[in-house]
Scaffold this active site. Structure first.
Site, PDB file in Angstrom:
ATOM      1  N   CYS A 216       0.835  -1.203   0.000  1.00  0.00           N
ATOM      2  CA  CYS A 216       0.000   0.000   0.000  1.00  0.00           C
ATOM      3  C   CYS A 216       0.870   1.253   0.000  1.00  0.00           C
ATOM      4  CB  CYS A 216      -0.912  -0.021   1.237  1.00  0.00           C
ATOM      5  SG  CYS A 216      -1.876   1.474   1.430  1.00  0.00           S
TER       6      CYS A 216
ATOM      7  N   CYS B  59      -0.431   4.089   2.227  1.00  0.00           N
ATOM      8  CA  CYS B  59      -0.195   3.908   3.671  1.00  0.00           C
ATOM      9  C   CYS B  59       1.273   4.171   4.031  1.00  0.00           C
ATOM     10  CB  CYS B  59      -0.517   2.482   4.113  1.00  0.00           C
ATOM     11  SG  CYS B  59      -1.990   1.795   3.391  1.00  0.00           S
ATOM     12  N   ASP B  60       2.195   3.691   3.204  1.00  0.00           N
ATOM     13  CA  ASP B  60       3.595   3.628   3.632  1.00  0.00           C
ATOM     14  C   ASP B  60       4.565   4.503   2.838  1.00  0.00           C
ATOM     15  OD1 ASP B  60       2.863   1.728   5.546  1.00  0.00           O
ATOM     16  OD2 ASP B  60       3.021   0.099   4.091  1.00  0.00           O
TER      17      ASP B  60
END
Ligand code: NAP
Length: 305
Positions: free
Chosen positions: A131, A134-135
């Protein structure tokens, strides 16, 4: 006893919820562990009609949910772990409660496929990610790799250029599967480089990712490639394990439906990515969700009749 339970809260499940609620079926949506499904880990959705400037994945989930709730759909945060579908009423065992229902709409979606190489599982959260939204932020001015050659790899790779110093896309062939518009954007982006005909053999590092062991599948050359993170976008696996042995699945594990989203069990419908190995778009998922709800309505009317 419920009329219809909808499993999953992505575009398919919530579209089914909107249609079922408007048909006064009083549906209940069990969200599953990833509320909103895969759109919530997508940075920007640019091809959903009605959003000419694009829409964030999380925002799309919130809008779908708000619309379903406006018509009375009940959204429950829970995860179904077992299902008895060959009985009437059907029984669903979730973590928090049990549900009895006359009909079921399965919209459980799919999960990112893993590489299946040494070091991958151990390094999740330490540089292995599925992701970018997300990261990606954690890799400001650092080199990262992306694995895959489809729309996700390029879309997320382009997103990662906002943070990373360099994004190297590693693809197992010398041709991309991704759409031309994304290919053109990626080829033009000075931060993106490609490594062709190459697979990952191992994720390197002890406490965090330090590189990848790569193999050129044409020359057989094996070498270590230093990166601080690897983002894997190599397709998906449908979430159908709890239905095995009851609902008919194809060889890849996708639920088999007819054009009316009916499965082999009467009263059980499936929609979205869990039954679609080909298109897998938010828009197609939403369309099949609407069909599943309309068919559930017909089924329930016949059951009552
Ligand atoms: P995908 O289209 O199935 O592409 C998966 C990619 O991973 C392929 O390039 C495939 O290689 C590669 N791959 C598969 N298994 C591999 C393995 N074990 N090792 C290395 N590489 C592997 O999946 P996706 O990119 O996630 O896209 C899914 C769907 O969502 C598609 O329909 C796509 O159009 C859609 N999508 C659209 C957008 C957008 O329009 N902006 C964004 C994201 C996703 P091969 O090419 O050699 O098979």
């Amino acid at each position: 006893m419920e009329n219809v339970v909808i499993l999953g809260s992505g575009p398919a499940g919530l579209s089914a919820a909107i249609y079922a609620a408007r048909a006064h079926l009083d549906p209940i949506v069990i969200t599953g562990d990833t509320q909103g499904g895969q759109v919530t880990i997508t940075n920007e959705i640019e091809n959903y009609p009605g959003f000419p400037k694009g829409v964030g994945g999380l925002e799309m989930y919130q809008l779908f949910r708000e619309q379903a709730e406006r018509f009375g759909a009940r959204i429950v945060i829970d995860h179904v772990e077992a299902a008895e579908l060959r009985q009437q009423p059907m029984l669903l065992r979730a973590r928090e409660a049990e549900y009895e229902t006359k009909s079921l709409i399965i919209a459980t979606g799919s999960n990112p496929r893993r590489l299946g190489v040494p070091g991958e599982d151990e390094m999740i959260g330490k540089g292995v990610s599925y992701c970018a939204t997300c990261d990606g932020f954690f890799y400001q001015d650092r080199p990262v790799a992306v694995v895959g050659g489809g729309d996700s790899a390029l879309d997320e790779g382009l997103f990662l250029t906002r943070f990373a110093s360099k994004v190297t896309i590693i693809h197992r062939r010398d041709k991309l599967r991704a759409s031309k518009i994304l290919q053109n954007r990626a080829f033009k982006n000075p931060k993106i480089e490609f490594i062709w005909d190459t697979v990952v053999e191992r994720v390197l590092g002890e406490d965090e990712v330090t590189g990848l062991r790569l193999k050129n599948v044409k020359t057989g050359e094996v070498y270590d490639f230093p990166v601080d993170a690897v983002f894997v976008f190599i397709g998906h696996i449908p979430n159908t394990a709890i239905f095995e042995g009851q609902v008919e699945l194809d060889q890849q594990g996708y639920i088999v439906t007819d054009r009316r989203m009916r499965t082999n069990i009467s009263g059980v419908f499936a929609c979205g990515d869990v039954q679609d190995p080909v298109y897998r778009q938010a828009i197609t998922a939403a369309g099949t969700g609407a069909i599943a709800a309309m068919e559930a309505e017909k089924y329930l009317a016949e059951l009552e009749g």
